[in-house]
Design an enzyme around this catalytic site. Structure first.
Site, PDB file in Angstrom:
ATOM      1  N   ARG A   1       0.506  -1.467  -0.070  1.00  9.49           N
ATOM      2  CA  ARG A   1      -0.547   0.012  -0.072  1.00  9.49           C
ATOM      3  C   ARG A   1       1.407   1.064  -0.223  1.00  9.49           C
ATOM      4  NH1 ARG A   1      -3.356  -2.175   5.263  1.00  9.49           N
ATOM      5  NH2 ARG A   1      -4.176  -3.822   4.107  1.00  9.49           N
TER       6      ARG A   1
ATOM      7  N   ASP B   1       0.712   5.279   0.673  1.00  7.84           N
ATOM      8  CA  ASP B   1       0.246   6.542   1.481  1.00  7.84           C
ATOM      9  C   ASP B   1      -0.376   7.419   1.012  1.00  7.84           C
ATOM     10  OD1 ASP B   1       0.316   5.184   4.471  1.00  7.84           O
ATOM     11  OD2 ASP B   1       2.135   6.384   4.330  1.00  7.84           O
TER      12      ASP B   1
ATOM     13  N   ARG C   1      10.140   7.044   5.003  1.00  5.79           N
ATOM     14  CA  ARG C   1       9.832   8.706   5.389  1.00  5.79           C
ATOM     15  C   ARG C   1      10.330   9.222   6.657  1.00  5.79           C
ATOM     16  NH1 ARG C   1       3.538   8.543   4.168  1.00  5.79           N
ATOM     17  NH2 ARG C   1       3.851  11.230   5.587  1.00  5.79           N
TER      18      ARG C   1
END
Lengths: 260, 260
Positions: free
Chosen positions: A62, A64, A213
Site C-alpha cells: 500500500r 500512503d 519517510r
C-alpha cells in the site's frame, strides 16, 4: 479474488501482472476507503468497466496518501479474453489521467504482487533551495535551509544490512517482525530536474509502515547539522521510534520498482 | 503605474525587475480577467499585501491559459522600503505555491518588461510515447503516435531568419507588422525527464499571438509523416494561417527566458 459471471463464460481465468505508474497527489493512497479517491478504487473501476467482472487488485504494498509510484506492481485474476496488450491500452483509455498502465502481462496462476515481492526500491526527493520549485512542488519536500548531502550520504550507510528497524516504524509493533534487510541506500545531489534537488534512494527486502519517510526525516537531522553523522546508527540501535527524526512528508516519496 | 499613499511616505519610488516562475496549469493566463484566477491578479494581490500599495505589474508578454514560465520577467514600481531580497522572500511567502519569485532587483526608472524586451526564448514539450506520462502530463502534449524528431529538427530551420509569420498568427492581423526574426530553432529528442519526450526550442526578437504553438502544430505534421520536410517553408511563404498546422495545446509551452 472474486469474480462475477466467470462460470458462465468459456474463457479461462488468468492471473495478470500489471505495472502501474501514478501521481499520488490526488489520492488517499492505494487502499480502498469509502468516500475517498484511491488508486485501488480507480483501478478496480477501470478493470470492471473493461472486463465486466468484479476484480480485486492486489498491489506489492500500500502506498500512503500523496505517495507516487513509477512502477507499482499489481496482480489480479480475470476471465477476460483480451490480450495483455489490448488490456493495457484499454486501461490507459479508462484510467484517470494521473494513472497509467505501463505494462500488462500474464503471470503464473498463483502469482501475488504482495506475497511474492522479494525486493523493493524507493526514492525520496528533497528540494533545499531557498526558492520553491513550482514544477516539482507535488514531488518533493521543500526544505528551506541548505542540507549537507554528503554528510547525509555517509550517514545513510548505517541503514545498510539486516537490522531491527522498529525505530522507524510509525506504529510499533505492527508486524510479527520489524527486522528488514537494506541492500543499498544512497543520497545524491542532482542538478536536474531542479537546482538544489537531493535524492535519497533505498532498496530492501521490505519496509515497515512509514519507514522510508522516517529514514529521510532522520537523515535530514544530519543534513541540517543538528545531529552528527554517527547518529542514524544510534537511532537504529535504540529500537525506539521516539528517538528517530520526523516522518518526512508523503509527496516526496516514489515507489520505484519491485522485484520478484 | 498607479500607487496609493506614496505621497504620504518619505520612500522613493523605485522600479523593480522581478523574475517569476509559474506553473500555468491552474490559471487563465497572465492577464487580469474578472472572476478568473490569473498570474497577474495573484502577483498584484501579493504585492499589495506586502507593500500596502496598489501596484500594477507588467510582464514581458502575456502567457495564455495553461502556459508555464521558467523565467517570466515582470516590472513594477513601488515606494516600498524593503530591500530587493526581502521583497523576494516576502513574495515567496505570499504567492500561491505554483508561483515563485526567483529574483528581485532594482532597475532603471524607465525599465518596462514588455517594451524593453529584445529577445525571448520558448520551449515546447511533446511526449510521443504510447503510454501517458503521469508526472509530466500538465507539462507536455501527449501525442499518441511516434514522431520523427530528426525530420522535425530539419524542417524547423525554415523558421530561422526574418520572415513575415502571419501564417502562424491566430487572429490576423493583430499587430502593425507580423515580421519577426527567429535566431534559433531546434528540435531534440530527450530521454530525460521522461522516455519519448521531444523538445522544441525557439528564440526570437518577438512572437505573434499563439505563434509558437502554431509552429509546433506545423512541425508535428512533418513528424508524423503527413507532410514533407520542405512543407514548413511553404507555410511561411504562404502568409495564410489556414495552411499551417493546428495550434498545439497550451500545457506543453514554457516561456524560458527574456533578454533586455
Amino acid at each position: 479474488m472474486s469474480t462475477s459471471g466467470c462460470d458462465r463464460t468459456s474463457h479461462i481465468m488468468r492471473t495478470f501482472k500489471l505495472t502501474l505508474a501514478y501521481d499520488g497527489t490526488g489520492y488517499a493512497g492505494w487502499q480502498m476507503q469509502p468516500g475517498k479517491p484511491t488508486i485501488q478504487a480507480a483501478l478496480e473501476a477501470a478493470l470492471a468497466k473493461i472486463s465486466g467482472e468484479t476484480i480485486r487488485a492486489a498491489a506489492s504494498g500500500r502506498t500512503d496518501a500523496g505517495v507516487h509510484a513509477l512502477e507499482q506492481i499489481v496482480s489480479f485474476k480475470s476471465a477476460t479474453a483480451l490480450s495483455p496488450e489490448t488490456l493495457r491500452n484499454a486501461l490507459n483509455a479508462e484510467l484517470p489521467r494521473d494513472m497509467a498502465a505501463l505494462a500488462v502481462e500474464t503471470a503464473a496462476d498463483d502469482f501475488h504482487a504482495r506475497r511474492d515481492a522479494i525486493r523493493k526500491r524507493y526514492r525520496y526527493q528533497i528540494h533545499d533551495g531557498d526558492v520553491p520549485d513550482v514544477f516539482h512542488r507535488p514531488y518533493c519536500w521543500h526544505y528551506r535551509q541548505p542540507l549537507d548531502a554528503d554528510a547525509m550520504a555517509r550517514a545513510a550507510q548505517a541503514f545498510v544490512g539486516t537490522h531491527d528497524f522498529r525505530s522507524f516504524e510509525y506504529r510499533w509493533p505492527q508486524r510479527s517482525s520489524s527486522v528488514r534487510t537494506i541492500y543499498e541506500a544512497f543520497v545524491r545531489r542532482t542538478s536536474s530536474p531542479a537546482e538544489g534537488m537531493i535524492t535519497f534512494e533505498v532498496a530492501g527486502n521490505g519496509f515497515l509502515y512509514n519507514m522510508v519517510r522516517a529514514l529521510v526525516g532522520t537523515l535530514v537531522e544530519v543534513g541540517r547539522g543538528t545531529r552528527p553523522e554517527s547518529w542514524p546508527a544510534e537511532v537504529v540501535a535504540a529500537g525506539d521510534r521516539r528517538v528517530a527524526g520526523m516522518t518526512a512528508p508523503a509527496q516526496g516519496l516514489f515507489l520505484i520498482s519491485v522485484d520478484y
